[in-house]
Scaffold this motif. Structure first.
Motif, PDB file in Angstrom:
ATOM      1  N   MET A  23       3.387  67.637  12.534  1.00  0.00           N
ATOM      2  CA  MET A  23       3.714  68.816  11.716  1.00  0.00           C
ATOM      3  C   MET A  23       4.749  69.697  12.413  1.00  0.00           C
ATOM      4  O   MET A  23       5.693  70.177  11.771  1.00  0.00           O
ATOM      5  CB  MET A  23       2.450  69.618  11.421  1.00  0.00           C
ATOM      6  N   LYS A  24       4.591  69.914  13.704  1.00  0.00           N
ATOM      7  CA  LYS A  24       5.550  70.752  14.446  1.00  0.00           C
ATOM      8  C   LYS A  24       6.942  70.141  14.411  1.00  0.00           C
ATOM      9  O   LYS A  24       7.939  70.840  14.168  1.00  0.00           O
ATOM     10  CB  LYS A  24       5.083  70.927  15.896  1.00  0.00           C
TER      11      LYS A  24
ATOM     12  N   PHE B 191       5.373  70.117   3.245  1.00  0.00           N
ATOM     13  CA  PHE B 191       6.097  71.360   3.487  1.00  0.00           C
ATOM     14  C   PHE B 191       7.058  71.551   2.322  1.00  0.00           C
ATOM     15  O   PHE B 191       7.780  70.622   1.958  1.00  0.00           O
ATOM     16  CB  PHE B 191       6.903  71.308   4.783  1.00  0.00           C
TER      17      PHE B 191
ATOM     18  N   ARG C 210       8.192  67.970  12.221  1.00  0.00           N
ATOM     19  CA  ARG C 210       8.727  67.974  10.858  1.00  0.00           C
ATOM     20  C   ARG C 210       9.116  69.380  10.415  1.00  0.00           C
ATOM     21  O   ARG C 210      10.091  69.568   9.689  1.00  0.00           O
ATOM     22  CB  ARG C 210       7.715  67.374   9.892  1.00  0.00           C
ATOM     23  N   PHE C 211       8.347  70.385  10.841  1.00  0.00           N
ATOM     24  CA  PHE C 211       8.689  71.763  10.499  1.00  0.00           C
ATOM     25  C   PHE C 211      10.019  72.148  11.151  1.00  0.00           C
ATOM     26  O   PHE C 211      10.869  72.782  10.522  1.00  0.00           O
ATOM     27  CB  PHE C 211       7.573  72.714  10.925  1.00  0.00           C
ATOM     28  N   ASN C 212      10.210  71.761  12.410  1.00  0.00           N
ATOM     29  CA  ASN C 212      11.480  72.045  13.084  1.00  0.00           C
ATOM     30  C   ASN C 212      12.631  71.321  12.396  1.00  0.00           C
ATOM     31  O   ASN C 212      13.726  71.862  12.263  1.00  0.00           O
ATOM     32  CB  ASN C 212      11.404  71.644  14.559  1.00  0.00           C
TER      33      ASN C 212
ATOM     34  N   SER D  52      13.516  73.183   9.303  1.00  0.00           N
ATOM     35  CA  SER D  52      14.270  74.388   9.653  1.00  0.00           C
ATOM     36  C   SER D  52      15.739  74.060   9.901  1.00  0.00           C
ATOM     37  O   SER D  52      16.633  74.813   9.495  1.00  0.00           O
ATOM     38  CB  SER D  52      13.671  75.047  10.900  1.00  0.00           C
TER      39      SER D  52
END
Length: 181
Positions: free
Chosen positions: A62-63, A13, A65-67, A70
């Motif tokens: 992935m969810k 990311f 790590r994306f959070n 953010s």
């Protein structure tokens, strides 16, 4: 006969955050784009070179790590007064170069049931990217020298075309004039 496939993959990311205000003691982490605008380069390596046979566990990672990414950007917005760059002004080439680092020694200890190297970049936005000329040339030479394929996908709602378009600033001639490509 059962045919199975196995891939070695990496998921990264990346985000550029343009900086409007930053303290002097943090100057070493600030970089500047081709327009002279200061930014922070933020990335998270979610999966690095592992064998991927089932993507379901990776989706959960992935969810999360994306959070997490953010939340990091939210903290930066408070401390540095940053704004996340649009995908057109972002780090498309840095993403490719980060992925190319996985292939720097692909010829050593190579497993022969896998062939070829491929980079797939999925990005938000319309598919129009404004790129730095020097970094474009550097990335092009790396991709060609390593024999790696690079594809891009656009996931924006209003994509301008099926494939990405690259805008590179004009190269100046000896008299300082440039010509767009």
């Amino acid at each position: 006969a059962v045919v199975s496939t196995q891939s070695t993959g990496a998921i990264n990311f990346l985000a550029w955050c343009f900086v409007n205000k930053y303290p002097e003691y943090k100057e070493e982490v600030i970089q500047f784009d081709c327009d002279g605008r200061p930014y922070l380069d933020i990335y998270d390596i979610v999966c690095d070179g592992g064998n991927i046979t089932d993507v379901k566990p990776i989706i959960g990672v992935m969810k999360r790590r994306f959070n997490k990414l953010s939340l990091i950007i939210d903290e930066l917005e408070k401390d540095y007064k940053v704004e996340v760059s649009p995908s057109s002004k972002g780090n498309f080439l840095e993403c490719i170069n980060l992925a190319l680092d996985h292939y720097t020694s692909h010829f050593q200890d190579r497993v022969h049931y896998r062939t070829g190297q491929q980079i797939v970049v999925v990005t938000a936005g319309s598919g129009m990217f404004h790129l730095d000329r020097e970094l474009t040339n550097f990335t092009k030479h790396r991709v060609l020298d390593m024999g790696v394929g690079a594809d891009g996908g656009v996931s924006g709602e209003q994509a301008s075309s099926c494939s990405a378009s690259f805008c590179v600033p004009a190269a100046a001639d000896k008299k300082g004039r440039g010509e767009d490509i």
